[in-house]
Design an enzyme around this catalytic site. Sequence first.
Site, PDB file in Angstrom:
ATOM      1  N   GLU A 126       0.852  -1.190   0.000  1.00 30.07           N
ATOM      2  CA  GLU A 126       0.000   0.000   0.000  1.00 30.07           C
ATOM      3  C   GLU A 126       0.895   1.250   0.000  1.00 30.07           C
ATOM      4  OE1 GLU A 126      -2.817   0.363   3.223  1.00 30.07           O
ATOM      5  OE2 GLU A 126      -3.673   2.179   2.359  1.00 30.07           O
ATOM      6  N   GLY A 266       3.602   2.225  10.794  1.00 31.09           N
ATOM      7  CA  GLY A 266       3.361   1.384  11.968  1.00 31.09           C
ATOM      8  C   GLY A 266       3.098  -0.080  11.646  1.00 31.09           C
ATOM      9  N   MET A 268       0.681  -2.892   8.641  1.00 36.59           N
ATOM     10  CA  MET A 268      -0.071  -2.988   7.394  1.00 36.59           C
ATOM     11  C   MET A 268      -1.024  -4.177   7.446  1.00 36.59           C
ATOM     12  SD  MET A 268      -0.698  -1.844   4.424  1.00 36.59           S
ATOM     13  CE  MET A 268      -1.949  -2.641   3.440  1.00 36.59           C
ATOM     14  N   GLU A 269      -2.244  -3.916   7.007  1.00 36.72           N
ATOM     15  CA  GLU A 269      -3.344  -4.863   7.179  1.00 36.72           C
ATOM     16  C   GLU A 269      -3.485  -5.901   6.078  1.00 36.72           C
ATOM     17  OE1 GLU A 269      -3.730  -1.511   6.428  1.00 36.72           O
ATOM     18  OE2 GLU A 269      -5.384  -1.207   5.045  1.00 36.72           O
ATOM     19  N   ASN A 270      -2.397  -6.309   5.414  1.00 33.73           N
ATOM     20  CA  ASN A 270      -2.497  -7.299   4.335  1.00 33.73           C
ATOM     21  C   ASN A 270      -3.416  -8.452   4.731  1.00 33.73           C
ATOM     22  OD1 ASN A 270      -0.072  -5.957   3.176  1.00 33.73           O
ATOM     23  ND2 ASN A 270       0.882  -6.901   4.957  1.00 33.73           N
ATOM     24  N   GLU A 303      -5.292  -2.811  12.719  1.00 37.00           N
ATOM     25  CA  GLU A 303      -5.003  -3.649  11.534  1.00 37.00           C
ATOM     26  C   GLU A 303      -6.008  -4.790  11.444  1.00 37.00           C
ATOM     27  OE1 GLU A 303      -3.120  -2.122   9.658  1.00 37.00           O
ATOM     28  OE2 GLU A 303      -2.137  -0.853  11.139  1.00 37.00           O
ATOM     29  N   HIS A 306      -9.311  -3.658  10.078  1.00 37.05           N
ATOM     30  CA  HIS A 306      -9.285  -3.419   8.630  1.00 37.05           C
ATOM     31  C   HIS A 306      -9.783  -4.646   7.853  1.00 37.05           C
ATOM     32  CE1 HIS A 306      -7.734   0.500   7.659  1.00 37.05           C
ATOM     33  NE2 HIS A 306      -6.550   0.339   8.191  1.00 37.05           N
TER      34      HIS A 306
END
Length: 879
Positions: A126, A266, A268-270, A303, A306
Amino acid sequence: MRTNQPQTIYLSDYQVPAYLVDQVDLRFELFEDGARVHSTLTMRRNPEAAAGGPLELNGDSLKLESLELNGSVLSADAYQDDGDKLAIPDVPAEFQLVVVTWIEPQNNTRLEGLYKSSGMFCTQCEAEGFRCITYYPDRPDVMARFRTRVEADKGAYPVLLSNGNPVEQGDLDDGRHFVTWEDPFPKPAYLFALVAGDLLEKKDTFTTCSGRNIDLRMYVEPRNSDKCEYAMDALKRSMRWDEEVYGREYDLDIFMIVAVDDFNMGAMENKGLNIFNSSCVLASQDTATDAAFQRIEAIVAHEYFHNWSGNRVTCRDWFQLSLKEGFTVFRDSQFSADMGSPTVKRIEDVTLLRTAQFAEDAGPMAHPIRPASYMEITNFYTLTIYEKGAEVVRMLHNLLGSEMFRKGSDLYFERHDGQAVTTDDFVRAMEDASGRDLAQFRLWYEQAGTPIVTVADDYDEANGVYRLTIKQAIPDTPGQTHKKPQHIPFAVGLLNTAGESLPLNLSAEEQRGPVDRVLELTESEHCIEFHGLTERPVPSLLRDFSAPVRVRYPWTREQLLFLMSHDPDGFNRWDAGQRLAVDVIQSLLGAAKDDSVEPRLIEAYRHLLNDSELDQALVAKMLLLPSEAYLVELSDQADVPAIHAAREQVLKCLAHALRDELLACHQRNLDRGDYQLSSEAIARRSLRNIALGWLLHIDDEQALTLALEQLEIADNMTDRLGALRALVNSGFAAERDRALADFYQRFSDDPQVVELWFSVQASSDQAGQLPQIQQLLQHPAFDWKNPNKVRSVVGVFAGQNLAAFHNPDGSGYQFLSEQVCRLDDSNPQIAARLVSPLTRWRKFAPLYSDQMKAALERIRDKSELSRDVYEVVHKSLAG
Ligand code: B3K
Ligand code: ZN
């Protein structure tokens, strides 16, 4: 390097994608000198797009090895590759494209796409990182199913991860192995992730509300084995909370968290594979402060949340970023409030908003929460998109009430599951579920700038009527003037002189109105009457900070003191104290050193320190003086050294006058027993460290002994760092140097603690003057390639050590411009963020602003400026 003549991208130019991707099959061959990426895209023309037009794929810093369309190799004249776009003019309605690219993760210092951190491979896609991996229609409204095979040396990279569920694994020749992952949920490429490394696995399970068992896993470097428990527990709390409060159940069979040291932000919500900056996930009693534990809980939750607000329902384009970020910050903030003290959480959120987001909204980068244009999207991961975006969702929540809001969010998730949508779709779902007309409310998404709400009052004694005249105005911001009034929920209460809440009767007929009311401001001016009063009341305005606005009302110090001890709204009680302290500090600007400090402020603080009945967490917040950054934000033509001096004068005066109370407070709040993370225990630690900090600020010998003792016996990082920070900000230079050296020696193996050690020094006006900062940059533990280290020295110096940064000789600005230029070549994203303290140059007195502007011009004149820094610097200098 990217182009240095950036284009502006406009929301109004949005067009649906010409081609869609149904399936992506990826095969990664990972080596030490690079990686080969085989991508097979099953694509078709989008029936909603106009016919014709070439297939266009995004790419960035890629080496194309081969390209095949429906099984035939494409010769060089069958496509155009202009560096960031690959165009194939002639493709059928349905086709398969095989793209092979070669990339060099080991040389990727931008930390976007696939890169290496501490020997492991990891990704950050992202917003537009996937195009650094392979050619792809890299936009969030292209959603596809991904199947990913990762191949690497088995000894060096025993763990191979990607999104979804593992479906196949095995050994290959030459000591290599592979794992194949399949993600059943169509997703945009920005949610793709891959990790390969020698990582330790921590396992747990979670049973969802429908009885499904989910495998929870954390992957960390072996040395971090004892720092996973807190994040894992926070994850389980988040999963349960999202079921209970939003009815959202987790959807895959496995949920993974990986910690990496080198990370631009901080976390990432993969999908199914969240990747975290180590400092936002790893924690132990010995190494993490209470603030770090709380941050970790909030980010793990953010996260995780998300997965629904962002992944299942995603953004149509990047102008809609606040759709997922504002909503998710609101959700994580509700969660944190539920896990601890709602008032304290509100105070923390509002402090950030008023100090930093209001500043952004009044500066050259001001933009609406749904911007209309951008050059580099990475620059728009801002406090406005995140924090103001969350405030806008909070206002919806307050206007609709929890029940309707939940109906609206259920409708939103149900209606748009699997889609890429807009902020307008979100508001429409709220509208449809509640039946409310939110047409005017939508202006919050379109207009930038913080509304100013000016309140005047008068009391008609003869008729017992109290009248509030409330006006709103929204300042001009770049590209936006003459704004329309917005829909502002304005919560109020009235108190009588005994401190009792009065019924708010909006007409003479109403007898027992509620004691709290949310006035809905929609016009530029309202006049509201409260009836049935027998004395002039004290107004409590914008309770719980019901809207992200600046309130202007001519409070007297008596009123503020009164609200500080009587307002039933905890937030406004704190706010009254802040307003009083701001007023006192501002009145001392430019005053002589021995000018007296308002005695009633001292007595109010004495009262706070003595009052053990009050919620101690709130007391701890109320004792903190407004920060220098906030005082700067409130002033025109800011003179930072003068602000610093006035604030110091108040702090020192308080410390001298309240010495006995502070010593007693430190003593009373000593921990007896095991370390706990309860709100109560956190408040105790916070109080005793505030007391220590104040006393060392006046170089109190007894406090010196207490601090040294605390450093010696502390069983947790909050107390250890509290004592170290107090010493570092004292005049006891020898003790300070010794404590810093001991601390470093003890924790030199722990990168997160070393970051704290750097930032304690970089933020100190005693230990963080420019020559000392220069020395920190030479320290063996400092690493230009690690964003956390850069932030903890350069970022903290420029953003938090205001007196040292704004040295009248301009050396701080010169220093920052040099560091930005240096970083721009390796990590433009971080470089652009570092520019931020200079962007508000117009806010400062001429001596400062002229030199800040000159520093920006020096950055502007650097050759081959990245798009990221270009945008921030040019916008800051414009106008
Ligand atoms: N969505 C990511 C932020 C990505 C930033 C890219 N420059 C983390 C978060 O907000 O949850
Ligand atoms: Zn987010």
